[in-house]
Design a protein around this motif. Structure first.
Motif, short mmCIF file in Angstrom:
data_model
loop_
_atom_site.label_atom_id
_atom_site.label_comp_id
_atom_site.label_asym_id
_atom_site.label_seq_id
_atom_site.Cartn_x
_atom_site.Cartn_y
_atom_site.Cartn_z
N VAL A 30 0.84 -1.20 0.00
CA VAL A 30 0.00 0.00 0.00
C VAL A 30 0.88 1.25 0.00
CG1 VAL A 30 -1.67 1.35 1.35
CG2 VAL A 30 -1.99 -1.12 1.09
N ILE A 31 1.88 1.28 0.86
CA ILE A 31 2.79 2.42 0.95
C ILE A 31 3.54 2.59 -0.37
CG2 ILE A 31 4.75 3.43 2.17
CD1 ILE A 31 3.89 1.52 4.56
N GLU A 32 4.02 1.48 -0.91
CA GLU A 32 4.76 1.49 -2.18
C GLU A 32 3.91 2.07 -3.31
OE1 GLU A 32 6.17 -1.90 -5.37
OE2 GLU A 32 6.13 -2.46 -3.24
N ASP A 33 2.66 1.65 -3.41
CA ASP A 33 1.80 2.13 -4.48
C ASP A 33 1.48 3.62 -4.34
OD1 ASP A 33 1.84 -0.28 -5.78
OD2 ASP A 33 -0.24 -0.81 -5.33
N ILE A 34 1.34 4.10 -3.11
CA ILE A 34 1.12 5.53 -2.91
C ILE A 34 2.37 6.30 -3.32
CG2 ILE A 34 0.79 7.33 -1.15
CD1 ILE A 34 -1.11 5.28 0.26
N ARG A 88 -2.54 10.49 4.60
CA ARG A 88 -1.64 10.36 5.75
C ARG A 88 -2.10 9.25 6.69
NH1 ARG A 88 -1.29 12.30 10.93
NH2 ARG A 88 0.80 12.84 11.66
N SER A 89 -3.40 9.19 6.97
CA SER A 89 -3.91 8.15 7.87
C SER A 89 -3.76 6.76 7.26
CB SER A 89 -5.36 8.43 8.27
OG SER A 89 -6.23 8.33 7.16
N ILE A 90 -3.87 6.65 5.95
CA ILE A 90 -3.66 5.37 5.27
C ILE A 90 -2.20 4.97 5.38
CG2 ILE A 90 -3.64 4.23 3.02
CD1 ILE A 90 -6.16 5.92 2.36
N LEU A 91 -1.30 5.91 5.14
CA LEU A 91 0.14 5.61 5.24
C LEU A 91 0.51 5.18 6.65
CD1 LEU A 91 1.69 8.49 3.09
CD2 LEU A 91 1.79 6.03 2.60
N ILE A 92 0.05 5.92 7.65
CA ILE A 92 0.37 5.59 9.04
C ILE A 92 -0.14 4.20 9.39
CG2 ILE A 92 -0.11 6.16 11.46
CD1 ILE A 92 0.02 9.15 10.58
N ALA A 93 -1.38 3.90 9.03
CA ALA A 93 -1.96 2.59 9.34
C ALA A 93 -1.15 1.47 8.70
CB ALA A 93 -3.41 2.53 8.87
N GLU A 131 9.02 5.48 7.65
CA GLU A 131 7.80 6.13 8.15
C GLU A 131 8.10 7.57 8.56
OE1 GLU A 131 4.39 5.30 11.51
OE2 GLU A 131 6.47 4.81 12.00
N LYS A 132 9.16 7.76 9.32
CA LYS A 132 9.51 9.11 9.78
C LYS A 132 9.72 10.05 8.60
CE LYS A 132 12.93 11.67 12.43
NZ LYS A 132 14.16 11.59 13.24
N LYS A 133 10.53 9.62 7.65
CA LYS A 133 10.82 10.46 6.50
C LYS A 133 9.57 10.69 5.66
CE LYS A 133 13.87 10.76 2.45
NZ LYS A 133 12.96 11.62 1.78
N ASN A 134 8.85 9.64 5.35
CA ASN A 134 7.69 9.72 4.47
C ASN A 134 6.58 10.59 5.08
OD1 ASN A 134 5.52 7.19 2.94
ND2 ASN A 134 6.14 9.16 2.18
N ILE A 135 6.26 10.39 6.33
CA ILE A 135 5.18 11.15 6.96
C ILE A 135 5.59 12.61 7.15
CG2 ILE A 135 3.72 11.38 9.02
CD1 ILE A 135 3.08 8.93 7.17
N LEU A 136 6.84 12.85 7.56
CA LEU A 136 7.29 14.24 7.71
C LEU A 136 7.35 14.95 6.36
CD1 LEU A 136 10.02 13.92 10.49
CD2 LEU A 136 7.65 14.72 10.71
#
Length: 143
Positions: A30-34, A88-93, A131-136
């Motif tokens: 999921v993260i990869e596709d986003i 963002r909520s999808i990525l975090i989950a 996660e840290k890099k991507n979300i920030l």
């Protein structure tokens, strides 16, 4: 790197391994596709793809034989799983899904294959870093 499950883990744990391996790979996907299709971030998408391909346990047939998704007691969707408000909520989950699953695999393989346990630990720590890099970075883009 892949490890054989034959005669290593007790059969009752193979279902736990199968579920968590699938969950780990699905979360990363999921993260990869986003990263790939929404953000057009080739570097991040490639990194995640490589990480996802490291999530392997052989032989697959033993894991498939242990699968019982029809009778999974938590198969019905829980209301908390529907609480996604934005990208963002999808990525975090999905980062959390991957981190938690890699931790389960790390713990289970401590008793039978420390090398594989360490591999899942490295995947977990890589997900923490991404996660840290991507979300920030996502937060900075929206400003």
């Amino acid at each position: 790197m892949a490890a054989a499950t034959s005669n290593i883990l007790p059969p009752e744990l193979l279902r736990v391994v199968d579920a968590n391996l699938n969950r780990l790979k699905e979360g990363i996907r999921v993260i990869e596709d986003i990263a790939r299709y929404v953000r057009n971030d080739k570097e991040l998408a490639s990194h995640l793809k490589s990480l996802r391909h490291q999530c392997r346990i052989e032989p697959l047939e033993e894991l498939l034989a242990s699968r019982d998704s029809i009778n999974d007691v938590l198969r019905p969707t829980m209301q908390t799983e529907m609480n996604r408000t934005d990208l963002r909520s999808i990525l975090i989950a999905n980062y959390k899904r991957g981190q938690e699953s890699s931790r389960v695999l790390e713990e289970l393989y401590k008793i039978v294959d420390p090398t594989l346990s360490e591999q899942f630990k490295q995947i977990r720590y890589e997900l923490y870093t991404l996660e840290k890099k991507n979300i920030l970075d996502l937060g900075n883009e929206s400003r």
